[in-house]
Design an enzyme around this catalytic site. Structure first.
Site, PDB file in Angstrom:
ATOM      1  N   ARG A  87      28.229  99.036  69.765  1.00 10.97           N
ATOM      2  CA  ARG A  87      27.202  97.985  69.712  1.00 10.97           C
ATOM      3  C   ARG A  87      27.753  96.684  69.148  1.00 10.97           C
ATOM      4  O   ARG A  87      27.424  95.601  69.624  1.00 10.97           O
ATOM      5  CB  ARG A  87      26.021  98.456  68.845  1.00 10.97           C
ATOM      6  CG  ARG A  87      25.134  99.425  69.548  1.00 10.97           C
ATOM      7  CD  ARG A  87      23.896  99.777  68.732  1.00 10.97           C
ATOM      8  NE  ARG A  87      23.214 100.871  69.399  1.00 10.97           N
ATOM      9  CZ  ARG A  87      22.408 100.732  70.456  1.00 10.97           C
ATOM     10  NH1 ARG A  87      22.152  99.536  70.947  1.00 10.97           N
ATOM     11  NH2 ARG A  87      21.857 101.785  71.018  1.00 10.97           N
ATOM     12  N   MET A 116      15.963  95.741  76.514  1.00 10.25           N
ATOM     13  CA  MET A 116      15.731  97.083  76.008  1.00 10.25           C
ATOM     14  C   MET A 116      16.986  97.633  75.338  1.00 10.25           C
ATOM     15  O   MET A 116      17.509  98.680  75.707  1.00 10.25           O
ATOM     16  CB  MET A 116      15.252  97.998  77.147  1.00 10.25           C
ATOM     17  CG  MET A 116      14.030  97.461  77.859  1.00 10.25           C
ATOM     18  SD  MET A 116      12.664  97.031  76.753  1.00 10.25           S
ATOM     19  CE  MET A 116      11.785  98.571  76.740  1.00 10.25           C
ATOM     20  N   ASN A 134      11.095  88.146  69.808  1.00 10.35           N
ATOM     21  CA  ASN A 134      10.906  89.293  70.695  1.00 10.35           C
ATOM     22  C   ASN A 134       9.443  89.365  71.099  1.00 10.35           C
ATOM     23  O   ASN A 134       8.569  88.948  70.341  1.00 10.35           O
ATOM     24  CB  ASN A 134      11.295  90.590  69.967  1.00 10.35           C
ATOM     25  CG  ASN A 134      11.132  91.822  70.843  1.00 10.35           C
ATOM     26  OD1 ASN A 134      11.506  91.808  72.023  1.00 10.35           O
ATOM     27  ND2 ASN A 134      10.555  92.886  70.296  1.00 10.35           N
ATOM     28  N   HIS A 178       6.615  92.254  72.293  1.00 11.98           N
ATOM     29  CA  HIS A 178       6.403  93.700  72.352  1.00 11.98           C
ATOM     30  C   HIS A 178       4.971  93.964  72.827  1.00 11.98           C
ATOM     31  O   HIS A 178       4.047  93.293  72.369  1.00 11.98           O
ATOM     32  CB  HIS A 178       6.647  94.318  70.967  1.00 11.98           C
ATOM     33  CG  HIS A 178       6.491  95.798  70.969  1.00 11.98           C
ATOM     34  ND1 HIS A 178       7.429  96.643  71.532  1.00 11.98           N
ATOM     35  CD2 HIS A 178       5.492  96.588  70.519  1.00 11.98           C
ATOM     36  CE1 HIS A 178       7.017  97.895  71.411  1.00 11.98           C
ATOM     37  NE2 HIS A 178       5.844  97.893  70.804  1.00 11.98           N
ATOM     38  N   ASP A 191      11.271  96.295  66.461  1.00 12.89           N
ATOM     39  CA  ASP A 191       9.885  95.825  66.580  1.00 12.89           C
ATOM     40  C   ASP A 191       9.248  95.483  65.230  1.00 12.89           C
ATOM     41  O   ASP A 191       8.044  95.678  65.014  1.00 12.89           O
ATOM     42  CB  ASP A 191       9.024  96.849  67.352  1.00 12.89           C
ATOM     43  CG  ASP A 191       9.539  97.057  68.767  1.00 12.89           C
ATOM     44  OD1 ASP A 191      10.065  96.103  69.363  1.00 12.89           O
ATOM     45  OD2 ASP A 191       9.429  98.183  69.287  1.00 12.89           O
TER      46      ASP A 191
HETATM   47  C1  GAR Z   1       7.266  93.759  78.656  1.00 11.76           C
HETATM   48  O1  GAR Z   1       6.034  94.440  78.687  1.00 11.76           O
HETATM   49  C2  GAR Z   1       7.769  93.635  77.243  1.00 11.76           C
HETATM   50  O2  GAR Z   1       6.740  93.406  76.300  1.00 11.76           O
HETATM   51  C3  GAR Z   1       8.403  94.978  77.012  1.00 11.76           C
HETATM   52  O3  GAR Z   1       9.073  95.243  78.212  1.00 11.76           O
HETATM   53  C4  GAR Z   1       8.374  94.612  79.299  1.00 11.76           C
HETATM   54  C5  GAR Z   1       9.360  93.773  80.064  1.00 11.76           C
HETATM   55  O4  GAR Z   1       8.784  93.235  81.229  1.00 11.76           O
HETATM   56  N1  GAR Z   1       9.276  94.963  75.888  1.00 11.76           N
HETATM   57  C6  GAR Z   1       9.418  95.979  75.036  1.00 11.76           C
HETATM   58  O5  GAR Z   1       8.842  97.036  75.148  1.00 11.76           O
HETATM   59  C7  GAR Z   1      10.368  95.715  73.860  1.00 11.76           C
HETATM   60  N2  GAR Z   1      10.162  96.636  72.807  1.00 11.76           N
HETATM   61  P1  GAR Z   1       9.419  91.989  81.931  1.00 11.76           P
HETATM   62  O6  GAR Z   1      10.885  92.323  82.184  1.00 11.76           O
HETATM   63  O7  GAR Z   1       8.672  91.851  83.220  1.00 11.76           O
HETATM   64  O8  GAR Z   1       9.253  90.791  81.045  1.00 11.76           O
END
Ligand code: GAR
Length: 216
Positions: A67, A92, A109, A111, A147
């Site tokens: 990482r 992610m 971020n 969430h 988060d």
């Molecule tokens: C979104 O719903 C975002 O809030 C979530 O992934 C999706 C991405 O959609 N993020 C998480 O869960 C982070 N913990 P997108 O690629 O269409 O923006």
């Protein structure tokens, strides 16, 4: 007015990234999306960025030993593009404490839950299983823990009878697309700052009415 140079980091379709790009198309918006970077080759959002003439790059995390090595390379790409501020938009991947510290209070971020409820994955599934009546999304400054971090803004949506995960996710996502540009505007304009691990606003903002679900 100099606009803040923002990078959007994505792993997938990038609909939140697209919402930020759309907001930043207005010259008065205090930020510009100067770079879109994906850790997943072929992430859908990359082509959207390209269509808008925005620099877009892939940094495949699988090519790095650990990482820290990935995060160092990421940091180098951000600096190469003179990025001042970073928005995680469906990115992610956990970032190391070292990276988060370097970008402290310059890293947001989004969430899909009303944090601190339902951090992590499967937020909508867990919310439905608990029978909550209100769901939503959160934009927050990033800290080393997943988060967690000072909350800039949240949007609430009702959970409706008969909702499944997809229906709830779609309703929350629509709110995300409005919330993220709003939150970035507040931060990039200097109207929202972190003080003592809480976000403070330069002026009073009009509060929306209370959401009742079911309605009164
Ligand atoms: C979104 O719903 C975002 O809030 C979530 O992934 C999706 C991405 O959609 N993020 C998480 O869960 C982070 N913990 P997108 O690629 O269409 O923006």
């Amino acid at each position: 007015m100099a606009r803040v140079r923002v990078a959007a980091l994505i792993s997938g379709r990038g609909s939140n990234m697209a919402a930020l790009i759309a907001a930043a198309a207005t010259p008065a918006y205090p930020a510009e999306i100067a770079l879109v970077l994906a850790n997943v080759p072929g992430a859908g959002g990359l082509s959207v960025a390209a269509e808008h003439g925005i620099a877009n790059e892939t940094l495949d995390h699988r090519g790095f030993a650990d990482r820290a090595a990935f995060d160092d390379a990421l940091d180098a790409r951000l600096r190469h593009h003179a990025i001042e501020f970073v928005c995680l938009a469906g990115f992610m991947r956990l970032l190391t404490a070292g990276f988060v510290e370097k970008w402290r209070n310059r890293l947001l971020n989004i969430h899909p839950s009303l944090l601190p409820a339902y951090p992590g994955l499967d937020t909508h599934k867990r919310a439905l299983a608990d029978g909550v009546r209100v769901a939503g999304c959160t934009v927050h400054f990033v800290r080393a823990k997943m988060d967690v971090g000072p909350i800039v803004a949240q949007a609430a949506v009702p959970v409706l009878q008969g909702d499944d995960e997809d229906a709830l996710a779609a309703r929350v996502l629509k709110a995300e697309h409005a919330l993220y540009p709003h939150a970035l505007r507040l931060v990039a304009s200097g109207a929202a700052t972190v003080e003592g691990e809480q976000v403070r606003f330069a002026r009073a903002l009009a509060a929306p009415p209370v959401l009742f679900n079911p309605p009164l």
